[in-house]
Design a protein around this motif. Structure first.
Motif, PDB file in Angstrom:
ATOM      1  N   TYR A  98     104.902  48.095  52.369  1.00  0.00           N
ATOM      2  CA  TYR A  98     104.881  48.811  51.467  1.00  0.00           C
ATOM      3  C   TYR A  98     105.335  47.615  50.207  1.00  0.00           C
ATOM      4  O   TYR A  98     104.973  47.535  49.092  1.00  0.00           O
ATOM      5  N   PHE A 101     102.168  47.341  48.357  1.00  0.00           N
ATOM      6  CA  PHE A 101     101.844  48.414  47.700  1.00  0.00           C
ATOM      7  C   PHE A 101     102.090  47.989  46.005  1.00  0.00           C
ATOM      8  O   PHE A 101     100.634  47.825  45.119  1.00  0.00           O
ATOM      9  N   TRP A 102     103.248  47.403  46.162  1.00  0.00           N
ATOM     10  CA  TRP A 102     103.949  47.422  44.986  1.00  0.00           C
ATOM     11  C   TRP A 102     102.932  46.393  44.148  1.00  0.00           C
ATOM     12  O   TRP A 102     102.855  45.514  42.803  1.00  0.00           O
ATOM     13  N   MET A 160     106.399  53.212  56.144  1.00  0.00           N
ATOM     14  CA  MET A 160     105.029  52.759  55.364  1.00  0.00           C
ATOM     15  C   MET A 160     104.434  51.726  56.289  1.00  0.00           C
ATOM     16  O   MET A 160     104.818  50.589  56.742  1.00  0.00           O
ATOM     17  N   SER A 209      96.071  53.882  36.377  1.00  0.00           N
ATOM     18  CA  SER A 209      96.330  54.997  37.177  1.00  0.00           C
ATOM     19  C   SER A 209      95.086  55.070  38.452  1.00  0.00           C
ATOM     20  O   SER A 209      94.896  55.868  39.334  1.00  0.00           O
ATOM     21  N   TYR A 212      95.863  52.715  40.863  1.00  0.00           N
ATOM     22  CA  TYR A 212      97.114  53.495  41.622  1.00  0.00           C
ATOM     23  C   TYR A 212      96.201  54.140  43.223  1.00  0.00           C
ATOM     24  O   TYR A 212      96.304  53.573  44.206  1.00  0.00           O
ATOM     25  N   ARG A 213      95.310  54.581  42.621  1.00  0.00           N
ATOM     26  CA  ARG A 213      94.336  56.060  43.806  1.00  0.00           C
ATOM     27  C   ARG A 213      94.404  54.807  45.122  1.00  0.00           C
ATOM     28  O   ARG A 213      93.327  55.115  45.683  1.00  0.00           O
ATOM     29  N   VAL A 216      96.477  53.848  46.997  1.00  0.00           N
ATOM     30  CA  VAL A 216      96.902  54.821  47.744  1.00  0.00           C
ATOM     31  C   VAL A 216      95.877  54.988  49.103  1.00  0.00           C
ATOM     32  O   VAL A 216      96.235  55.382  50.722  1.00  0.00           O
ATOM     33  N   GLY A 220      98.156  53.599  52.052  1.00  0.00           N
ATOM     34  CA  GLY A 220      98.887  54.822  51.538  1.00  0.00           C
ATOM     35  C   GLY A 220      99.348  55.120  50.664  1.00  0.00           C
ATOM     36  O   GLY A 220      99.980  53.725  49.768  1.00  0.00           O
ATOM     37  N   GLU A 221     101.084  56.023  50.270  1.00  0.00           N
ATOM     38  CA  GLU A 221     101.448  55.884  48.885  1.00  0.00           C
ATOM     39  C   GLU A 221     102.902  55.759  49.876  1.00  0.00           C
ATOM     40  O   GLU A 221     103.082  56.850  50.588  1.00  0.00           O
ATOM     41  N   PRO A 222     103.412  54.994  48.471  1.00  0.00           N
ATOM     42  CA  PRO A 222     104.266  55.198  49.054  1.00  0.00           C
ATOM     43  C   PRO A 222     105.146  55.688  49.075  1.00  0.00           C
ATOM     44  O   PRO A 222     105.693  56.779  48.549  1.00  0.00           O
ATOM     45  N   LYS A 224     109.386  58.241  48.645  1.00  0.00           N
ATOM     46  CA  LYS A 224     110.150  58.001  47.049  1.00  0.00           C
ATOM     47  C   LYS A 224     111.860  57.853  47.931  1.00  0.00           C
ATOM     48  O   LYS A 224     112.630  57.296  47.849  1.00  0.00           O
TER      49      LYS A 224
END
Length: 446
Positions: A98, A101-102, A160, A209, A212-213, A216, A220-222, A224
């Motif tokens: 997690y 990713f960021w 995650m 953008s 980011y794709r 992901v 994986g997508e974090p 919310k």
């Protein structure tokens, strides 16, 4: 005038080598087993006992695998020590993926903003060349982690988990760097064409953008928000529904990261003690927590680390892990290898010389979880690594105090341990170091 190597010079070297019969034994051993295995001092290994007078209860060692995320693992390990104790958990982990990713997403934006900011700088100048050398990477620094957690919080590993590319990052890094360099070409061209700042930011948003794709797909997508469910060691079940990552950090970790100070020892002539330093263009989150170091002598740095360990709190630290260490044995000691008897010289330099002459820098972050005190002075330290349980003592290393002096550059401690003099020093405006200063290096070793 430069002089070339001549045949009679080489012949003299060869004769000198052959005149000493023991050189054949050394050569045979090194050719068969390698340098370090052949010259390791077994007495040094025996002396590094995995027993410590002051030791923090921790747990199973984590594994960053083929990635340079040691700084994340080390920091998150310090948090899980608290979580396991407070909530009666066993071997609980926070999601390194997690944070990863960021971090990569923010580093991409940080790089592109630097490209825009240096658009009028020459492409072959040192600054732009330095930026383009490594657009982003796995490595990082403590303050970079603070910026990420301030903005995004943390989540449990189950929410995650690891992926192929979080654990083996080379392909992803290669692709991201290629994408960012291509984006740099486009942004500089648009600037040369006189496009306004608003247009450049619009183009940059489109680039982000796409990144980011990519992230992901790879990581994986974090989440919310998520449900936190666990059963503690007393077999009691708990559920916390739809909690955000930021709220999770505040509720379960509950640490004010801004109460912690990054203390360094880098004794080069350009860095007097008792001052603070930062590094130009070092960071990951735009407008995040700036990199800031307080420079002290080594005895002070160790005293601060000991105080925190005595209070049962582990210490994030940065070092040059590959120097005079045995990964398999989990031993770090300045007497570990007998270079002088084997080669007739020692490669050792002073700490300042290694920094000045590019032989040393901070390469790895780990956690101090214990110290052995004799007459209240340390002689060895317990180190929690993030290379899994197959190295060292189930993943734990032992570090001599001499090694600590020579190859440790940074610890992170609570500001309450600082003397009044050091607290005042911490409040100073930092001296800005050049981007390529040794203290701009990132912990990345795997």
């Amino acid at each position: 005038m430069a002089k070339q190597i001549k045949k009679d010079m080489v012949e003299a070297f060869s004769i000198s080598l052959q005149d000493q019969p023991q050189n054949q034994v050394v050569k045979d051993a090194i050719m068969k087993n390698g340098i370090q295995a052949s010259i390791q001092n077994s007495d040094a290994v025996v002396a590094m006992n995995h027993v410590f007078s002051n030791e923090i209860q921790t747990g199973k060692v984590t594994n960053q695998k083929q990635s340079g995320r040691c700084w994340m693992f080390a920091a998150l390990n310090t948090f899980t020590h608290k979580l396991n104790h407070l909530f009666s958990l066993k071997d609980f982990e926070l999601s390194q993926n997690y944070i990863n990713f960021w971090d990569k997403f923010e580093k991409a934006n940080y790089f592109l903003e630097n490209i825009l900011d240096t658009a009028d700088e020459p492409l072959d100048g040192r600054l732009v060349s330095w930026l383009l050398t490594t657009p982003q990477q796995d490595g990082g620094q403590w303050d970079m982690l603070v910026s990420l957690i301030d903005k995004y919080g943390v989540v449990p590993k189950q929410v995650m988990p690891e992926t192929f590319h979080s654990s083996s990052s080379a392909q992803l890094n290669q692709m991201l760097d290629a994408k960012l360099r291509k984006d740099a070409v486009e942004l500089r061209k648009l600037h040369e064409e006189g496009k306004p700042s608003a247009k450049l930011q619009q183009v940059k948003e489109g680039m982000l953008s796409q990144i980011y794709r990519m992230l992901v797909f790879a990581l994986g997508e974090p989440p919310k928000a998520f449900d936190f469910e666990y059963r503690n060691e007393d077999n009691v079940f708990h559920r916390d529904q739809q909690i955000t990552p930021q709220a999770f950090f505040e509720k379960y970790v509950g640490v004010d990261l801004h109460d912690y100070v990054s203390v360094i020892n880098a004794p080069t002539e350009d860095k007097p003690y008792g001052k603070t330093y930062t590094v130009d263009r070092l960071g990951n989150v735009v407008d995040g927590t700036p990199i800031k170091y307080l420079h002290v002598d080594m005895e002070t740095l160790k005293e601060l680390a000991v105080k925190q360990i005595k209070d049962n709190e582990s210490v994030w630290f940065g070092c040059d892990v590959a120097q005079e260490s045995n990964r398999k044995e989990g031993v770090m000691d300045t007497s570990l290898f007998d270079y002088e008897p084997a080669f007739g010289f020692s490669p050792k330099m002073s700490k300042a010389e290694r920094l000045d002459f590019k032989d040393g820098m901070l390469t790895h972050a780990m956690v101090l979880t214990g110290v052995n005190l004799v007459d209240d002075k340390p002689n060895r330290w317990k180190v929690e690594n993030s290379w899994g349980e197959k190295v060292g003592n189930k993943g734990y290393f032992v570090m001599s105090d001499d090694w600590m002096n020579e190859y440790t550059y940074q610890v992170v401690v609570h500001k309450k341990y600082l003397s009044e003099e050091l607290k005042k020093a911490w409040e100073q405006e930092p001296v800005v170091l050049k981007p390529w200063d040794p203290m701009g290096s990132l912990a990345w070793m795997n």
